[in-house]
Design a protein around this motif. Structure first.
Motif, PDB file in Angstrom:
ATOM      1  N   LEU A  89      -0.833   1.858  -0.977  1.00  0.00           N
ATOM      2  CA  LEU A  89      -0.482   2.224   0.244  1.00  0.00           C
ATOM      3  C   LEU A  89      -0.446   3.883   0.017  1.00  0.00           C
ATOM      4  O   LEU A  89       0.347   4.394  -0.833  1.00  0.00           O
ATOM      5  N   GLN A  90      -1.105   4.643   1.061  1.00  0.00           N
ATOM      6  CA  GLN A  90      -1.013   5.783   1.044  1.00  0.00           C
ATOM      7  C   GLN A  90       0.433   6.295   1.470  1.00  0.00           C
ATOM      8  O   GLN A  90       0.960   7.326   0.725  1.00  0.00           O
ATOM      9  N   ASN A  91       0.915   5.613   2.297  1.00  0.00           N
ATOM     10  CA  ASN A  91       2.423   5.843   2.838  1.00  0.00           C
ATOM     11  C   ASN A  91       3.126   4.744   2.157  1.00  0.00           C
ATOM     12  O   ASN A  91       2.847   3.677   2.728  1.00  0.00           O
ATOM     13  N   LYS A  92       4.253   4.830   1.310  1.00  0.00           N
ATOM     14  CA  LYS A  92       4.834   3.797   0.924  1.00  0.00           C
ATOM     15  C   LYS A  92       5.843   3.332   1.792  1.00  0.00           C
ATOM     16  O   LYS A  92       6.135   4.070   3.194  1.00  0.00           O
ATOM     17  N   VAL A  93       6.348   2.088   1.552  1.00  0.00           N
ATOM     18  CA  VAL A  93       7.221   1.387   2.806  1.00  0.00           C
ATOM     19  C   VAL A  93       8.472   1.095   2.408  1.00  0.00           C
ATOM     20  O   VAL A  93       8.858   1.220   0.997  1.00  0.00           O
ATOM     21  N   ASP A  94       9.321   0.723   3.054  1.00  0.00           N
ATOM     22  CA  ASP A  94      10.864   0.558   2.876  1.00  0.00           C
ATOM     23  C   ASP A  94      10.785  -0.945   2.370  1.00  0.00           C
ATOM     24  O   ASP A  94      11.984  -1.175   1.636  1.00  0.00           O
ATOM     25  N   VAL A  95      10.082  -1.760   2.723  1.00  0.00           N
ATOM     26  CA  VAL A  95       9.887  -3.431   2.594  1.00  0.00           C
ATOM     27  C   VAL A  95       8.892  -3.827   2.371  1.00  0.00           C
ATOM     28  O   VAL A  95       7.846  -3.782   3.114  1.00  0.00           O
ATOM     29  N   ILE A  96       8.487  -4.478   1.400  1.00  0.00           N
ATOM     30  CA  ILE A  96       7.319  -5.780   1.234  1.00  0.00           C
ATOM     31  C   ILE A  96       8.015  -7.085   1.610  1.00  0.00           C
ATOM     32  O   ILE A  96       8.956  -7.487   0.634  1.00  0.00           O
ATOM     33  N   PHE A  97       7.371  -7.742   2.585  1.00  0.00           N
ATOM     34  CA  PHE A  97       7.968  -8.928   2.856  1.00  0.00           C
ATOM     35  C   PHE A  97       6.694  -9.805   2.189  1.00  0.00           C
ATOM     36  O   PHE A  97       5.492  -9.608   2.656  1.00  0.00           O
ATOM     37  N   SER A  98       7.105 -11.064   1.688  1.00  0.00           N
ATOM     38  CA  SER A  98       5.995 -11.980   1.598  1.00  0.00           C
ATOM     39  C   SER A  98       6.401 -13.414   1.730  1.00  0.00           C
ATOM     40  O   SER A  98       7.752 -13.783   1.056  1.00  0.00           O
ATOM     41  N   ASN A  99       5.862 -14.209   2.384  1.00  0.00           N
ATOM     42  CA  ASN A  99       6.143 -15.755   2.441  1.00  0.00           C
ATOM     43  C   ASN A  99       4.946 -16.636   1.846  1.00  0.00           C
ATOM     44  O   ASN A  99       3.974 -16.421   2.626  1.00  0.00           O
ATOM     45  N   ALA A 100       5.293 -17.448   0.979  1.00  0.00           N
ATOM     46  CA  ALA A 100       4.335 -18.473   0.672  1.00  0.00           C
ATOM     47  C   ALA A 100       2.822 -18.040   0.206  1.00  0.00           C
ATOM     48  O   ALA A 100       1.960 -18.395   0.364  1.00  0.00           O
ATOM     49  N   VAL A 101       2.965 -16.789  -0.608  1.00  0.00           N
ATOM     50  CA  VAL A 101       2.049 -16.272  -1.209  1.00  0.00           C
ATOM     51  C   VAL A 101       1.822 -16.188  -2.819  1.00  0.00           C
ATOM     52  O   VAL A 101       0.785 -16.515  -3.334  1.00  0.00           O
ATOM     53  N   PHE A 102       2.882 -15.930  -3.331  1.00  0.00           N
ATOM     54  CA  PHE A 102       2.864 -15.605  -4.851  1.00  0.00           C
ATOM     55  C   PHE A 102       2.184 -16.720  -5.723  1.00  0.00           C
ATOM     56  O   PHE A 102       1.551 -16.362  -6.514  1.00  0.00           O
ATOM     57  N   ALA A 118       5.694  -2.695  -6.450  1.00  0.00           N
ATOM     58  CA  ALA A 118       6.655  -1.454  -7.045  1.00  0.00           C
ATOM     59  C   ALA A 118       6.150  -0.142  -6.644  1.00  0.00           C
ATOM     60  O   ALA A 118       6.715   0.661  -6.347  1.00  0.00           O
ATOM     61  N   ASP A 119       4.604  -0.067  -6.763  1.00  0.00           N
ATOM     62  CA  ASP A 119       4.102   1.007  -6.552  1.00  0.00           C
ATOM     63  C   ASP A 119       4.165   1.505  -4.931  1.00  0.00           C
ATOM     64  O   ASP A 119       3.990   2.897  -4.559  1.00  0.00           O
ATOM     65  N   SER A 120       4.069   0.390  -4.114  1.00  0.00           N
ATOM     66  CA  SER A 120       4.172   0.649  -2.667  1.00  0.00           C
ATOM     67  C   SER A 120       5.502   0.595  -1.942  1.00  0.00           C
ATOM     68  O   SER A 120       5.538   0.948  -0.869  1.00  0.00           O
ATOM     69  N   LEU A 121       6.650   0.767  -2.846  1.00  0.00           N
ATOM     70  CA  LEU A 121       7.868   0.713  -2.278  1.00  0.00           C
ATOM     71  C   LEU A 121       8.446   2.422  -2.377  1.00  0.00           C
ATOM     72  O   LEU A 121       8.212   2.878  -3.618  1.00  0.00           O
TER      73      LEU A 121
END
Length: 253
Positions: A89-102, A118-121
């Motif tokens: 992500l060019q602009n890091k985010v405050d939250v990464i949310f994920s449901n039923a993916v990993f 980790a790199d995107s937070l």
């Protein structure tokens, strides 16, 4: 991801997947207005709910079918096609949310997934997620394995279902400190008289790759028959889900 999605059927018959995601959203501690990535957003149902909660959200999914459906259904939201194990992500985010993916991501690629997260937070940003944990759908997979063996075939488990003790260290190696984790049973009702067969056809695709359609139908039929005593209750089919729910905070840049 190791699956090609039938997007419209998924939305019609398996809408319980995003419905349960609402409870995962409640773990987010970041305030409204925070930037959120819905990683593995599917058809965008939870992306919409996150936006309605006041978050600045965009969705990402590896499936072009699901991303196209999300863009059509929610044209006011932003969606990107992307690989959860290889994104930046060019602009890091405050939250990464994920449901039923990993659980769709093979064990050997989990470090790549977690590194991208980790790199995107931002610092003190949070990962909030739920996915299949140890023992998830164990009865179904054992029954499939048994029927494969009866036909002289080996059944390769197409999912990764870790324990808390296995997964927490993977997160912490990337500077994601686990603040909350729970592994819990959740028997999940399936739709219709063919609910279990439909579930297998939708979610358990790779073990049947290249198989003759008549043999595939036979194995699914026998699997469903073998599970009727345990997973068919009061006229309804259930799947024996076990979920792993986690909140982790980035403590290291």
């Amino acid at each position: 991801m190791n699956i090609d999605w039938e997007a419209k059927e998924y939305a019609a018959k398996f809408n319980f997947v995003p419905q349960y995601g609402k409870g995962v959203m409640e773990l987010i501690t970041a305030p409204a207005g925070s930037c959120v990535l819905d990683l593995g957003c599917g058809n965008g149902t939870l992306t919409r709910q996150l936006a309605d909660e006041g978050f600045k959200v965009r969705g990402m999914d590896a499936s072009p079918e699901l991303i196209n459906l999300a863009r059509t259904t929610y044209p006011d939201l932003d969606f990107d096609e992307g690989d959860a194990t290889d994104f930046h992500l060019q602009n890091k985010v405050d939250v990464i949310f994920s449901n039923a993916v990993f659980h769709w991501i093979d064990r050997d690629k989990q470090p790549l997934l977690i590194h991208c997260i980790a790199d995107s937070l931002v610092e003190n940003g949070e990962l909030v997620c739920e996915f299949g944990g140890y023992g998830n759908n164990a009865r179904i997979h054992y029954a499939l394995q048994t029927e494969f063996a009866k036909n002289g075939l080996s059944y390769r488990m197409p999912f990764y279902f870790p324990t808390i003790g296995e997964y927490a260290p993977l997160l912490e190696q990337e500077g994601l400190q686990v603040r909350f984790a729970t592994l819990f049973d959740r028997m999940t009702e399936l739709k219709g008289e063919d609910g279990l067969a439909d579930w297998i056809k939708m979610f358990v695709k790779t073990p049947f790759t290249g198989m003759d359609s008549s043999l595939k139908d036979h194995i699914i039929h026998k699997t469903v028959q073998s599970l009727k005593q345990t997973l068919y209750q009061e006229g309804k089919w259930y799947a024996d889900y076990v979920r792993l729910r986690i909140r982790a905070v980035k403590t290291r840049c």
